[in-house]
Design an enzyme around this catalytic site. Structure first.
Site, short mmCIF file in Angstrom:
data_model
loop_
_atom_site.label_atom_id
_atom_site.label_comp_id
_atom_site.label_asym_id
_atom_site.label_seq_id
_atom_site.Cartn_x
_atom_site.Cartn_y
_atom_site.Cartn_z
N ASP A 130 -5.24 9.68 9.45
CA ASP A 130 -3.91 9.24 9.86
C ASP A 130 -3.48 9.87 11.18
OD1 ASP A 130 -3.21 7.54 7.67
OD2 ASP A 130 -3.08 9.33 6.43
N GLU A 170 0.86 -1.18 0.00
CA GLU A 170 0.00 0.00 0.00
C GLU A 170 0.89 1.24 0.00
OE1 GLU A 170 -3.28 2.19 2.92
OE2 GLU A 170 -2.64 0.13 3.34
#
Length: 262
Positions: A59, A48
């Site tokens: 995040d 990824e």
């Protein structure tokens, strides 16, 4: 069968969960990214690649900082595609780009141009953490036309109806987040993870990969026991930041992804 589907099928046939590492494109710099990516691809089933973005709402601080470093060095969407293209020239393993929707929305040639350039770079799919499937019909249709898988997220709070809606828009695999929060390392994962995987499997035949919080062998093992894939990001980024051995950490997690036999 797509590269992604083959990767999960191979892992399942070998009685293990697929290892899905995450790296931020261009971090710590372009050469360093390519070096670490090559190292991980020796062990990974799928890589990824995070497209650096200035406002990554999903995040935690570790990956946020990696994005900031990459952006400060001029890493752009075009740079990310170039880096993915360099990786594709060296591997047949699946490459998936994780991106928020803003870079797609602002892309000079729009959704269709973004999708076409992702495919041209050699990526196999897109992970879309902040794009609701309800608003992704045009993107999904364009992706289908070029053979690009689309991956959306489910969470412990997802209702049965929502699970069905999200998984119907997925191709390749479903990304199950272990917590209702942001990415980051955790000492243990919530007890809801097995139930989330079970509920997701009731509405789809796609593999289910779990991320957000897996940081070492201890947290990977219980995930591998119930899920089809284990996603690891922040721990790998931190290893790069601290100049620790990325490969050593990856080897430990790969071993933890193996399921007991007999």
């Amino acid at each position: 069968m797509s590269r992604i589907a083959k990767a999960f099928a191979t892992a399942s046939g070998e009685e293990r969960a697929a290892f899905v590492p995450f790296l931020t494109a261009g971090f710590p710099d372009s050469d360093g990214f390519l070096r670490h990516a090559a190292e991980l691809l020796e062990l990974a089933d799928l890589l990824e690649v995070g497209l650096p973005f200035s406002d990554p709402l999903g995040d935690g601080p570790t990956i946020q900082q990696a994005s900031e470093v990459a952006l400060s060095q001029g890493v752009s969407t075009a740079t990310t595609f170039d880096l993915v293209g360099e990786l594709r020239a060296t591997t047949d393993k699946p490459l998936v780009i994780m991106t928020y929707y803003n870079p797609i929305y602002c892309y000079p040639t729009g959704e269709s141009g973004f999708v076409a350039d992702v495919r041209k770079a050699g990526a196999d799919g897109l992970i879309l953490p902040d794009l609701p499937p309800d608003e992704a019909e045009s993107l999904c249709a364009t992706a289908r036309e070029v053979g690009l898988d689309t991956v959306f997220l489910v969470a412990p709070t997802s209702t049965e109806a929502r699970l069905a809606k999200v998984t119907a828009a997925c191709r390749g695999f479903v990304y199950a987040v272990s917590v209702t929060g942001v990415t980051g390392e955790r000492s243990e994962l919530p007890p809801e993870v097995p139930d989330l995987v079970r509920r997701t499997r009731r509405v789809t035949d796609l593999p289910v990969a779990v991320g957000f919080g897996v940081s070492n062998a201890e947290t990977a093992q219980p995930v591998a026991a119930v899920a089809d894939g284990v996603v690891v990001g922040s721990a790998l980024i931190r290893a790069i930041q601290e100049r620790s051995s990325v490969r050593e950490l990856a080897v430990e997690i790969v071993e933890a992804c193996r399921r007991p036999t007999g």
